[in-house]
Design a protein around this motif. Structure first.
Motif, short mmCIF file in Angstrom:
data_model
loop_
_atom_site.label_atom_id
_atom_site.label_comp_id
_atom_site.label_asym_id
_atom_site.label_seq_id
_atom_site.Cartn_x
_atom_site.Cartn_y
_atom_site.Cartn_z
N LYS A 416 41.84 -10.13 14.26
CA LYS A 416 40.39 -10.04 14.14
C LYS A 416 39.75 -10.19 15.51
N ILE A 417 38.90 -9.24 15.87
CA ILE A 417 38.23 -9.28 17.18
C ILE A 417 37.05 -10.26 17.12
N VAL A 418 37.08 -11.27 18.00
CA VAL A 418 36.02 -12.29 18.02
C VAL A 418 35.23 -12.27 19.33
N LYS A 419 35.73 -11.53 20.32
CA LYS A 419 34.99 -11.29 21.55
C LYS A 419 35.30 -9.87 22.00
N ARG A 420 34.26 -9.13 22.38
CA ARG A 420 34.45 -7.73 22.78
C ARG A 420 33.44 -7.37 23.85
N ASN A 421 33.90 -6.64 24.86
CA ASN A 421 33.06 -6.24 25.99
C ASN A 421 32.40 -7.45 26.65
N GLY A 422 33.14 -8.55 26.68
CA GLY A 422 32.66 -9.76 27.33
C GLY A 422 31.68 -10.58 26.53
N LYS A 423 31.44 -10.22 25.26
CA LYS A 423 30.45 -10.91 24.43
C LYS A 423 31.10 -11.49 23.18
N LEU A 424 30.78 -12.74 22.88
CA LEU A 424 31.23 -13.35 21.64
C LEU A 424 30.54 -12.69 20.46
N LEU A 425 31.28 -12.52 19.37
CA LEU A 425 30.74 -11.87 18.18
C LEU A 425 30.51 -12.87 17.05
N ASN A 426 29.44 -12.66 16.30
CA ASN A 426 29.21 -13.38 15.04
C ASN A 426 28.94 -14.87 15.19
N PHE A 427 28.47 -15.31 16.35
CA PHE A 427 28.12 -16.72 16.54
C PHE A 427 26.68 -16.83 17.02
N ASN A 428 25.96 -17.82 16.48
CA ASN A 428 24.59 -18.09 16.93
C ASN A 428 24.67 -19.13 18.05
N ILE A 429 25.00 -18.66 19.24
CA ILE A 429 25.24 -19.56 20.37
C ILE A 429 23.98 -20.33 20.75
N LYS A 430 22.83 -19.65 20.68
CA LYS A 430 21.57 -20.29 21.08
C LYS A 430 21.29 -21.53 20.23
N GLU A 431 21.42 -21.40 18.93
CA GLU A 431 21.15 -22.53 18.03
C GLU A 431 22.18 -23.64 18.22
N LEU A 432 23.42 -23.24 18.44
CA LEU A 432 24.49 -24.22 18.62
C LEU A 432 24.29 -25.02 19.90
N LEU A 433 23.89 -24.36 20.96
CA LEU A 433 23.63 -25.07 22.22
C LEU A 433 22.41 -25.98 22.10
N LYS A 434 21.43 -25.57 21.31
CA LYS A 434 20.27 -26.42 21.08
C LYS A 434 20.68 -27.71 20.38
N LYS A 435 21.53 -27.59 19.36
CA LYS A 435 22.03 -28.76 18.65
C LYS A 435 22.86 -29.64 19.58
N ALA A 436 23.69 -29.03 20.40
CA ALA A 436 24.52 -29.79 21.33
C ALA A 436 23.66 -30.57 22.33
N SER A 437 22.56 -29.98 22.78
CA SER A 437 21.66 -30.68 23.69
C SER A 437 21.03 -31.88 23.02
N GLN A 438 20.69 -31.74 21.75
CA GLN A 438 20.13 -32.87 21.00
C GLN A 438 21.14 -34.01 20.89
N ILE A 439 22.40 -33.66 20.64
CA ILE A 439 23.45 -34.68 20.55
C ILE A 439 23.62 -35.40 21.90
N ALA A 440 23.64 -34.63 22.97
CA ALA A 440 23.81 -35.21 24.30
C ALA A 440 22.64 -36.11 24.67
N ASN A 441 21.43 -35.65 24.39
CA ASN A 441 20.23 -36.45 24.72
C ASN A 441 20.20 -37.74 23.92
N LYS A 442 20.67 -37.68 22.68
CA LYS A 442 20.71 -38.90 21.86
C LYS A 442 21.60 -39.96 22.49
N SER A 443 22.69 -39.51 23.13
CA SER A 443 23.63 -40.47 23.72
C SER A 443 23.04 -41.17 24.94
N LEU A 444 22.00 -40.59 25.52
CA LEU A 444 21.40 -41.16 26.72
C LEU A 444 20.28 -42.14 26.41
N GLU A 445 19.89 -42.20 25.14
CA GLU A 445 18.76 -43.08 24.75
C GLU A 445 19.12 -44.55 24.83
#
Length: 445
Positions: A416-445
């Protein structure tokens, strides 16, 4: 259901098959999840998807044999820490604050990051099993990513002082329920292993209990060993040997400060080693033992380990492993007022560690790690047209010393092709990175 049929055409196949390097322009035919043919100029029908691999290197996917995926949102947090700071802060303060939802997002992010860099198989050494919900979330994150891997069921991240300093707490028996509930077939992309503390982080009776638990569940068992002063202090390999516990189902991460006799014992019993060179150099675990492991013929692979401190790219780990071992051997020669006539480790040796070597470490070399007919179609394509890679006189060196994550054009897992022409397929990277930033910021509180 229609069969998935893919032809990778015109690329240069690089693979270590039966200890022999294949380096030739070949077509690769994939049907469903397996490689069905590798040959010159394969002819197919109209029902095949053709991937033009001209000016590309076709490789087996990389195998990361040791990574703590749940730390993926914390990149850079541990980049200036020693091992003891890592234990006290990452495991002592941050791990207890992680919710099950946090762990899901972290594992999903980490697995996708691995895929992006050409890693198609990963051992997730997961010591964030704070509740059953945390365990399920970690497993779901792995499965939802589409990566192949082993889920190393570890201990809770609720108290590093109770679980990791000469701990007398036995491995959670939840492992039995996890095994039954989530892992029913060895043919699934994600299978289970046991991630135990071992004799450097728990007392010997606990280590014995944990190993026997893993064997009762018929699981591979992984532990940290030989980490800095812990190696000579606890003499863990010898203790396990005295208890007649060494066997081929045991995997040891690091092994930097074990002794010569320990290496012989590991070789004699078919145990495996995971070298994580970047973190080992930073955190005072000792010099990477790549050369020693190869000398004794021990199944050895590479790992990223602490993603909060080091690069998540196998390209970086290959380069560091290669040049660190060269530095060790050059220094030995220099101390004798000599200079080496020939380097003792090559780029091919390290590429092997990142592919078929890692597959052997995880007991998956019958499925993955090399490009051979009948094996699973875990394949990556590296584009060599970029100025950083071209022109090239040595394609193996292009992979080990020059390539970067952005050069990975295509990633395929089980056909199954999951990355093609240098681009990841079928993942909402923007939303996932937003959630990851929230997790990281919580650890700094």
């Amino acid at each position: 259901m229609d069969r998935r049929k893919i032809l990778i055409k015109g690329g240069t196949v690089i693979s270590i098959n039966n200890n022999q390097l294949v380096n030739d322009q070949l077509d690769v035919l994939i049907e469903d999840d397996k490689i069905s043919e590798i040959n010159k100029s394969i002819i197919t029908g109209d029902d095949f998807t053709v991937l033009d691999a001209n000016r590309m290197i076709v490789l087996p996917g990389f195998v990361d044999t040791h990574r703590h995926l749940w730390e993926s949102p914390f990149k850079g947090m541990a980049s200036n820490w020693t091992l003891m700071e890592y234990l006290q802060i990452m495991l002592g303060k941050i791990a207890p604050t992680m919710s099950a939802d946090d762990v899901y997002a972290a594992n999903l992010l980490g697995a996708i990051e691995a895929i992006n860099s050409g890693i198609t198989t990963i051992f997730d050494w997961s010591h964030i099993m704070n509740t059953p919900e945390h365990s399920s979330a970690a497993i779901k994150g792995l499965k939802d990513s589409g990566i192949r891997g082993k889920f190393g069921f570890g201990t809770p991240g609720t108290s590093v002082w109770e679980w990791f300093y000469e701990s007398k707490l036995k491995h959670p028996l939840d492992a039995k329920e996890i095994r039954t509930k989530h892992f029913n077939s060895e043919d699934d992309l994600i299978t289970m292993a046991l991630a135990i503390r071992g004799p450097e982080y728990s007392d010997l009776e606990v280590a014995k209990h944990d190993i026997l638990l893993g064997r009762e569940l018929d699981l591979q068992i992984s532990m940290h060993i030989g980490g800095g002063t812990f190696g000579p202090k606890y003499n863990g390999i010898q203790k396990l040997n005295n208890e007649k516990l060494l066997d081929s189902d045991l995997n040891f991460a690091h092994a930097n400060t074990i002794n010569e006799n320990d290496f012989k014992l590991l070789a004699d019993h078919g145990c495996s080693i995971s070298v994580t060179p970047e973190v080992e150099l930073q955190m005072g675990l000792g010099l990477p033992i790549t050369g020693k492991a190869l000398k004794f013929g021990i199944p050895t692979g590479l790992g990223i380990d602490v993603i909060s401190a080091s690069s998540g790219s196998m390209f970086d780990q290959m380069k560091i492993a290669l040049q660190a071992e060269r530095a060790i051997q050059n220094e030995k020669s220099y101390q004798n007022l000599q200079m080496l006539d020939k380097l003792t480790i090559s780029d091919i040796d390290v590429l092997k560690l990142a592919t078929i070597g890692g597959a052997k470490v995880l007991g998956l070399d019958h499925k993955i790690g090399s490009l051979e007919v009948g094996k699973q179609a875990d394949i990556i394509l590296i584009n060599i047209n970029d100025i950083g890679l071209s022109p090239t006189l040595n394609l193996v060196s292009s992979v080990v010393l020059y390539a970067k994550d952005q050069d990975v054009d295509t990633v395929m897992i089980a056909g199954k092709i999951v990355k093609r022409n240098g681009k990841l397929l079928n993942f909402n990277i923007k939303e996932l990175l937003k959630k990851a930033s929230q997790i990281a910021n919580k650890s700094l509180e």
